[in-house]
Design a protein around this motif. Structure first.
Motif, PDB file in Angstrom:
ATOM      1  N   ARG A 437       0.811  -1.237  -0.098  1.00 17.58           N
ATOM      2  CA  ARG A 437      -0.025   0.053   0.064  1.00 17.58           C
ATOM      3  C   ARG A 437       0.925   1.259   0.004  1.00 17.58           C
ATOM      4  O   ARG A 437       0.546   2.200  -0.506  1.00 17.58           O
ATOM      5  CB  ARG A 437      -0.966  -0.052   1.249  1.00 17.58           C
ATOM      6  CG  ARG A 437      -1.753   1.247   1.394  1.00 17.58           C
ATOM      7  CD  ARG A 437      -2.987   1.146   0.581  1.00 17.58           C
ATOM      8  NE  ARG A 437      -3.820   2.399   1.111  1.00 17.58           N
ATOM      9  CZ  ARG A 437      -4.590   2.966   0.163  1.00 17.58           C
ATOM     10  NH1 ARG A 437      -4.397   2.761  -1.246  1.00 17.58           N
ATOM     11  NH2 ARG A 437      -5.505   4.101   0.652  1.00 17.58           N
ATOM     12  N   GLU A 440       2.037   1.603  -3.444  1.00 16.91           N
ATOM     13  CA  GLU A 440       1.170   1.908  -4.217  1.00 16.91           C
ATOM     14  C   GLU A 440       0.654   3.488  -4.231  1.00 16.91           C
ATOM     15  O   GLU A 440       0.516   4.295  -5.223  1.00 16.91           O
ATOM     16  CB  GLU A 440      -0.193   1.295  -3.829  1.00 16.91           C
ATOM     17  CG  GLU A 440      -1.451   1.122  -4.959  1.00 16.91           C
ATOM     18  CD  GLU A 440      -2.492   0.258  -4.516  1.00 16.91           C
ATOM     19  OE1 GLU A 440      -3.601   0.327  -4.965  1.00 16.91           O
ATOM     20  OE2 GLU A 440      -2.216  -0.471  -3.460  1.00 16.91           O
ATOM     21  N   ILE A 441       0.745   4.141  -2.950  1.00 19.10           N
ATOM     22  CA  ILE A 441       0.179   5.637  -2.777  1.00 19.10           C
ATOM     23  C   ILE A 441       1.389   6.542  -3.136  1.00 19.10           C
ATOM     24  O   ILE A 441       1.067   7.361  -3.903  1.00 19.10           O
ATOM     25  CB  ILE A 441      -0.075   5.732  -1.237  1.00 19.10           C
ATOM     26  CG1 ILE A 441      -1.267   5.028  -1.013  1.00 19.10           C
ATOM     27  CG2 ILE A 441      -0.066   7.219  -0.980  1.00 19.10           C
ATOM     28  CD1 ILE A 441      -1.468   4.923   0.595  1.00 19.10           C
ATOM     29  N   ARG A 443       3.705   5.832  -5.297  1.00 22.63           N
ATOM     30  CA  ARG A 443       3.785   5.812  -6.932  1.00 22.63           C
ATOM     31  C   ARG A 443       2.641   6.438  -7.463  1.00 22.63           C
ATOM     32  O   ARG A 443       2.887   7.502  -8.399  1.00 22.63           O
ATOM     33  CB  ARG A 443       3.986   4.211  -7.240  1.00 22.63           C
ATOM     34  CG  ARG A 443       4.002   3.993  -8.798  1.00 22.63           C
ATOM     35  CD  ARG A 443       3.782   2.658  -8.877  1.00 22.63           C
ATOM     36  NE  ARG A 443       2.422   2.267  -8.657  1.00 22.63           N
ATOM     37  CZ  ARG A 443       1.999   1.038  -8.153  1.00 22.63           C
ATOM     38  NH1 ARG A 443       2.589  -0.041  -8.050  1.00 22.63           N
ATOM     39  NH2 ARG A 443       0.584   1.064  -8.025  1.00 22.63           N
ATOM     40  N   ASP A 444       1.402   6.062  -7.337  1.00 23.40           N
ATOM     41  CA  ASP A 444       0.404   6.522  -7.987  1.00 23.40           C
ATOM     42  C   ASP A 444      -0.050   7.967  -7.859  1.00 23.40           C
ATOM     43  O   ASP A 444      -0.772   8.595  -8.697  1.00 23.40           O
ATOM     44  CB  ASP A 444      -0.811   5.615  -7.563  1.00 23.40           C
ATOM     45  CG  ASP A 444      -0.860   4.237  -8.277  1.00 23.40           C
ATOM     46  OD1 ASP A 444       0.209   3.933  -8.909  1.00 23.40           O
ATOM     47  OD2 ASP A 444      -1.438   3.276  -7.862  1.00 23.40           O
ATOM     48  N   LYS A 445       0.414   8.595  -6.678  1.00 19.97           N
ATOM     49  CA  LYS A 445       0.085   9.953  -6.348  1.00 19.97           C
ATOM     50  C   LYS A 445       1.154  10.828  -6.601  1.00 19.97           C
ATOM     51  O   LYS A 445       1.337  12.018  -6.446  1.00 19.97           O
ATOM     52  CB  LYS A 445      -0.484  10.134  -5.079  1.00 19.97           C
ATOM     53  CG  LYS A 445      -1.825   9.551  -4.680  1.00 19.97           C
ATOM     54  CD  LYS A 445      -2.512   9.787  -3.425  1.00 19.97           C
ATOM     55  CE  LYS A 445      -3.844   9.217  -3.228  1.00 19.97           C
ATOM     56  NZ  LYS A 445      -4.744   9.639  -3.977  1.00 19.97           N
ATOM     57  N   ASN A 446       2.277  10.187  -7.178  1.00 22.00           N
ATOM     58  CA  ASN A 446       3.524  10.919  -7.500  1.00 22.00           C
ATOM     59  C   ASN A 446       4.192  11.714  -6.625  1.00 22.00           C
ATOM     60  O   ASN A 446       4.594  12.873  -6.828  1.00 22.00           O
ATOM     61  CB  ASN A 446       3.431  11.925  -8.752  1.00 22.00           C
ATOM     62  CG  ASN A 446       3.150  10.996 -10.065  1.00 22.00           C
ATOM     63  OD1 ASN A 446       3.660  10.226 -10.328  1.00 22.00           O
ATOM     64  ND2 ASN A 446       1.766  11.501 -10.768  1.00 22.00           N
ATOM     65  N   THR A 453      11.002   6.042  -2.480  1.00 29.82           N
ATOM     66  CA  THR A 453      10.150   5.089  -1.737  1.00 29.82           C
ATOM     67  C   THR A 453      10.789   4.013  -1.115  1.00 29.82           C
ATOM     68  O   THR A 453      10.726   3.489  -0.182  1.00 29.82           O
ATOM     69  CB  THR A 453       9.111   4.648  -2.913  1.00 29.82           C
ATOM     70  OG1 THR A 453       8.241   5.722  -3.218  1.00 29.82           O
ATOM     71  CG2 THR A 453       8.313   3.595  -2.297  1.00 29.82           C
ATOM     72  N   TYR A 486       7.257  -3.433  -9.892  1.00 28.03           N
ATOM     73  CA  TYR A 486       7.083  -2.050  -9.265  1.00 28.03           C
ATOM     74  C   TYR A 486       5.895  -1.623  -9.872  1.00 28.03           C
ATOM     75  O   TYR A 486       4.874  -0.799  -8.967  1.00 28.03           O
ATOM     76  CB  TYR A 486       8.144  -1.269  -9.178  1.00 28.03           C
ATOM     77  CG  TYR A 486       8.049  -0.143  -8.399  1.00 28.03           C
ATOM     78  CD1 TYR A 486       8.738  -0.062  -7.040  1.00 28.03           C
ATOM     79  CD2 TYR A 486       7.601   1.167  -8.902  1.00 28.03           C
ATOM     80  CE1 TYR A 486       8.509   0.963  -6.162  1.00 28.03           C
ATOM     81  CE2 TYR A 486       7.530   2.272  -8.239  1.00 28.03           C
ATOM     82  CZ  TYR A 486       7.948   2.134  -6.831  1.00 28.03           C
ATOM     83  OH  TYR A 486       7.878   3.253  -6.244  1.00 28.03           O
ATOM     84  N   ASP A 487       5.607  -1.532 -11.072  1.00 28.55           N
ATOM     85  CA  ASP A 487       4.435  -0.659 -11.418  1.00 28.55           C
ATOM     86  C   ASP A 487       3.159  -1.488 -11.284  1.00 28.55           C
ATOM     87  O   ASP A 487       2.048  -0.627 -11.407  1.00 28.55           O
ATOM     88  CB  ASP A 487       4.674  -0.606 -13.072  1.00 28.55           C
ATOM     89  CG  ASP A 487       5.703   0.288 -13.515  1.00 28.55           C
ATOM     90  OD1 ASP A 487       6.146   1.212 -12.482  1.00 28.55           O
ATOM     91  OD2 ASP A 487       6.294   0.291 -14.578  1.00 28.55           O
ATOM     92  N   ASN A 488       3.405  -2.599 -11.059  1.00 33.16           N
ATOM     93  CA  ASN A 488       1.608  -3.353 -10.809  1.00 33.16           C
ATOM     94  C   ASN A 488       1.891  -3.986  -9.120  1.00 33.16           C
ATOM     95  O   ASN A 488       0.801  -4.734  -8.969  1.00 33.16           O
ATOM     96  CB  ASN A 488       1.903  -4.728 -11.827  1.00 33.16           C
ATOM     97  CG  ASN A 488       1.594  -4.061 -12.947  1.00 33.16           C
ATOM     98  OD1 ASN A 488       0.817  -3.401 -13.280  1.00 33.16           O
ATOM     99  ND2 ASN A 488       2.620  -4.533 -13.912  1.00 33.16           N
ATOM    100  N   ARG A 490       0.216  -3.921  -5.914  1.00 30.25           N
ATOM    101  CA  ARG A 490      -1.069  -3.589  -5.194  1.00 30.25           C
ATOM    102  C   ARG A 490      -1.228  -4.129  -3.864  1.00 30.25           C
ATOM    103  O   ARG A 490      -1.179  -5.297  -3.814  1.00 30.25           O
ATOM    104  CB  ARG A 490      -2.218  -3.953  -6.199  1.00 30.25           C
ATOM    105  CG  ARG A 490      -2.130  -3.314  -7.662  1.00 30.25           C
ATOM    106  CD  ARG A 490      -2.518  -1.732  -7.703  1.00 30.25           C
ATOM    107  NE  ARG A 490      -2.417  -1.244  -8.968  1.00 30.25           N
ATOM    108  CZ  ARG A 490      -2.188  -0.014  -9.097  1.00 30.25           C
ATOM    109  NH1 ARG A 490      -2.265   0.811  -7.990  1.00 30.25           N
ATOM    110  NH2 ARG A 490      -2.053   0.610 -10.266  1.00 30.25           N
TER     111      ARG A 490
END
Length: 532
Positions: A437, A440-441, A443-446, A453, A486-488, A490
Motif C-alpha cells: 500500500r 501504491e500510494i 507511486r500512483d500519487k507521484n 520510496t 514495481y508498476d503493478n 498492489r
C-alpha cells in the motif's frame, strides 16, 4: 559456484541513489557480487528482466514479539516484501514478565507450554538466549518495552517510582542493551507505560543512550494533544542525546484535520537543532489497539483482570462514560474520536461471533449504548479484544507518508495461522499490505520517486536502527532481497477482506533462502536475531 544468481535486474539499492542494471550473485546467505554480466554457474538462476530488485523491506514498527515466540512463519510480512521486523513497540512486550502479562496465551497453550514461555520471558537475557535458538520467518530485532519494565518492577501502580524502583528499571534497561536490544519504547496511552512521567523516561533514556540506543514512542496523545506529546519525546532526546522515533505518526480526530503540518514542522525544527528525530507510519486511515486501552487509564491502576470484575458495576461504567466524552483533554479514547459506529471489532477469541461488528451494532443487538457493549464484550473475553478505530483523515495520512523522515511500519504482528484469502473481517489490512500500500500510494500519487520510496522502507530504517548488514544491496550484506513488478504492486486487502494476497511481489529471499516464490510464502524460516 554461486547459490543464486539474479540476472538482468533493475537494481534500486536502498540508498536513494539512481537505479541501474546489474546481476546479483548470492553465496552462503550473503551478497557475493553485484555487477553487469556476471557469467558464472549457480544452483538457481533467476531472470529479473523487467523487474525491480531491492533490499528486503524493514518494518520499523512490528508487534510480532507477542506472536513469533509461538512458532509463526511471518507469511503475512514476507508476502509484502518484509524481511526484517523491528518489534517491541508501544511500551508493551512479553519481556520482562510480570503477573498477568501472558495470560491470554493460556487459552491456546497447555500449562506446561505456558510455563516454558513464562520462564524464557523472565528477563532480557533468558529471552534473547531463547530467541537465538529459534528459526524465524523474518529477521527479528527488538526494542525493550518500558511498560513491561515498569510492570515488572511496579505492577500497575500509577505513582512515581522510589529511588530503588528507578534503579531496578535502569538495571533492566542496561540488561536489555547488553543483550543487543535497540533501545526502548513507550506506549504513553497504555497502562502501565502511561503512568511514567517525563523524568522517569529521561532516566531510562540516559541508560539506553549510553549504549548507543534509540527511543521510540507512542506519544501521550495523537489527537488534540499531538504537538505537545511529540515535543515531550523530543525533549527526552534533547536532554539525553538519544535518537527519537515517533511511532505510527498520525492525526486522530476528523475535527483537527491538518494538524500533521504542524507536527512535521516540529520534527523538522528538532532536526535543525541537532536532535535526531524520525517517524514510522502505516498508510491507512484507521488504527487498531486493544479495546481495553480505550478506557481511560485512571481506571486500570489495579490491572486488567481486576477492572473486568469491576465493569459489572453500572456506576463505574457511568463514570467511564463521562470520562470518555467529557474529560477528553485528559485522555482521548477511540470511543470519542471514532464514535461507536467507527469502532470495529476484529478479534474476540472467546466470542468470535462478534468479529466484524461495530460497537454501535452490538449495542443495538443488546439494547444498550456502545460503552456498555464494549464493557460487556471485554468481560466476556477477559479483557482480550482487539478493535479498529476509523478516526483519521486522508489528507494528514498523505502529508505524513510523503515526508522524507518517515519510514514504513505496519503496527501489526505475525498471524498465528494462514487465513483464507477471502475470509471476512478478523484483521486489519496493514497486517497484510502495509508495504504494498505504501508503494501504491507514493507511486500512483507521484509523491516520491521509486528510489525515495524504496529508501523509506530499507536504507532509512537500517540507518535509524543502526543494524549492520541490512537495508542496502551491496557485497557482504545479508541476501535479504525483494524482486517485484514495481508498476503493478498492489495492496488488495481491505477492512472487509483483510487477508487478501498482494500483487506484484514476485520473489523474496531471507538470508539467501527463497521465502516467497510467485507471491506465495514457501514456509521457509531463515530469519535470525539481529542486534546492534
Amino acid at each position: 559456484m554461486f547459490d543464486i544468481l539474479i540476472k538482468n535486474a533493475t537494481v534500486v539499492d536502498g540508498t536513494g541513489a539512481p537505479r541501474y542494471t546489474a546481476d546479483i550473485a548470492i553465496k552462503d546467505g550473503v551478497i557475493a557480487d553485484i555487477a553487469p554480466g556476471i557469467n558464472a554457474e549457480a544452483n538457481e538462476v533467476i531472470d529479473a528482466k523487467g523487474k525491480v530488485v531491492t533490499p528486503g523491506f524493514i518494518d520499523y514498527h512490528s508487534h510480532s514479539d507477542d506472536s513469533f515466540i509461538y512458532g509463526t512463519d511471518a507469511y503475512n510480512f514476507l508476502e509484502q516484501g518484509v524481511t526484517t521486523q523491528i518489534t517491541g513497540h508501544c511500551g508493551s512486550g512479553p519481556v520482562p514478565y510480570y503477573d498477568g502479562l501472558l495470560d491470554d496465551s493460556k487459552r491456546f497453550l497447555s500449562p506446561e507450554q505456558w510455563q516454558v514461555v513464562r520462564d524464557f520471558c523472565e528477563d532480557f537475557k533468558t529471552f534473547t538466549d531463547h530467541v537465538r535458538t529459534m528459526k524465524t520467518g523474518t529477521n527479528m530485532a527488538f526494542y525493550a518495552a518500558q511498560g513491561s519494565i515498569r510492570g515488572h518492577v511496579m505492577g500497575f501502580r500509577p505513582d512515581a517510582p522510589t529511588a530503588d524502583e528507578m534503579k531496578q528499571m535502569e538495571d533492566l534497561m542496561a540488561q536489555a542493551m547488553e543483550c543487543g536490544f535497540l533501545g526502548f519504547s513507550t506506549g504513553l496511552v497504555y497502562a502501565p507505560s502511561v503512568y511514567a512521567g517525563t523524568e522517569e523516561l529521561v532516566n531510562i533514556a540516559r541508560v539506553a543512550a549510553r549504549y548507543g540506543g534509540s527511543y521510540t514512542s507512542h506519544v501521550r496523545g495523537e489527537g488534540r494533544p499531538l504537538i505537545q506529546s511529540i515535543e515531550e519525546a523530543i525533549e527526552i532526546g534533547r536532554r539525553t542525546g538519544i535518537p527519537v522515533v515517533i511511532s505510527h505518526l498520525k492525526v486522530q480526530g476528523k475535527q483537527i484535520e491538518g494538524l500533521s503540518e504542524k507536527a512535521l514542522e516540529v520534527i523538522e525544527k528538532a532536526n535543525r537543532e541537532g536532535i535526531y528525530v524520525r517517524a514510522d507510519q502505516y498508510p491507512f486511515t484507521a488504527g487498531s489497539a486493544p479495546l481495553v486501552s480505550q478506557i481511560p487509564p485512571k481506571y486500570l491502576t489495579e490491572g486488567v483482570a481486576v477492572l473486568m470484575d469491576k465493569l459489572a458495576d453500572p456506576d463505574l461504567r457511568e463514570r467511564i462514560r463521562y470520562s470518555v466524552f467529557h474529560e477528553y483533554d485528559e485522555f482521548e479514547s477511540g470511543f470519542f474520536q471514532a464514535g461507536y459506529e467507527g469502532c470495529l471489532i476484529v478479534e474476540s477469541a472467546r466470542t468470535p461471533e462478534h468479529v466484524g461488528k461495530t460497537l454501535a451494532q452490538l449495542g443495538e443487538e443488546w439494547g444498550c449504548d456502545g460503552l456498555d457493549a464494549a464493557c460487556r464484550l471485554l468481560r466476556e473475553n477477559k479483557g482480550f479484544v482487539q478493535g479498529v478505530y476509523f478516526s483519521q483523515n486522508e489528507s494528514d495520512m498523505l502529508r505524513i507518508i510523503s515526508h522524507p523522515y518517515v519510514m514504513g511500519g505496519s503496527d501489526w504482528s505475525d498471524y498465528p495461522e494462514h487465513f483464507a484469502r477471502d475470509k471476512v473481517a478478523g484483521g486489519h489490512p496493514r497486517g497484510t499490505g502495509t508495504f504494498t500500500r505504501r508503494i501504491e500510494i507514493l507511486r500512483d500519487k507521484n509523491l516520491r520517486t521509486m528510489e525515495e520510496t524504496i529508501y523509506s522502507m530499507t536504507g532509512l530504517p537500517a540507518e535509524v536502527s543502526r543494524l549492520p548488514g541490512i537495508g542496502i544491496l551491496k557485497p557482504g550484506n545479508r541476501a535479504d532481497i525483494c524482486v517485484l513488478d514495481y508498476d503493478n504492486v498492489r495492496c488488495n486487502a481491505d477492512f472487509t477482506h483483510p487477508f487478501k494476497k498482494n500483487s506484484g511481489i514476485d520473489l523474496v529471499l531471507v538470508g539467501g533462502a527463497v521465502a516467497v516464490r510467485d507471491g506465495e510464502a514457501t514456509g521457509v524460516k531463515n530469519g535470525v536475531f539481529l542486534h546492534r
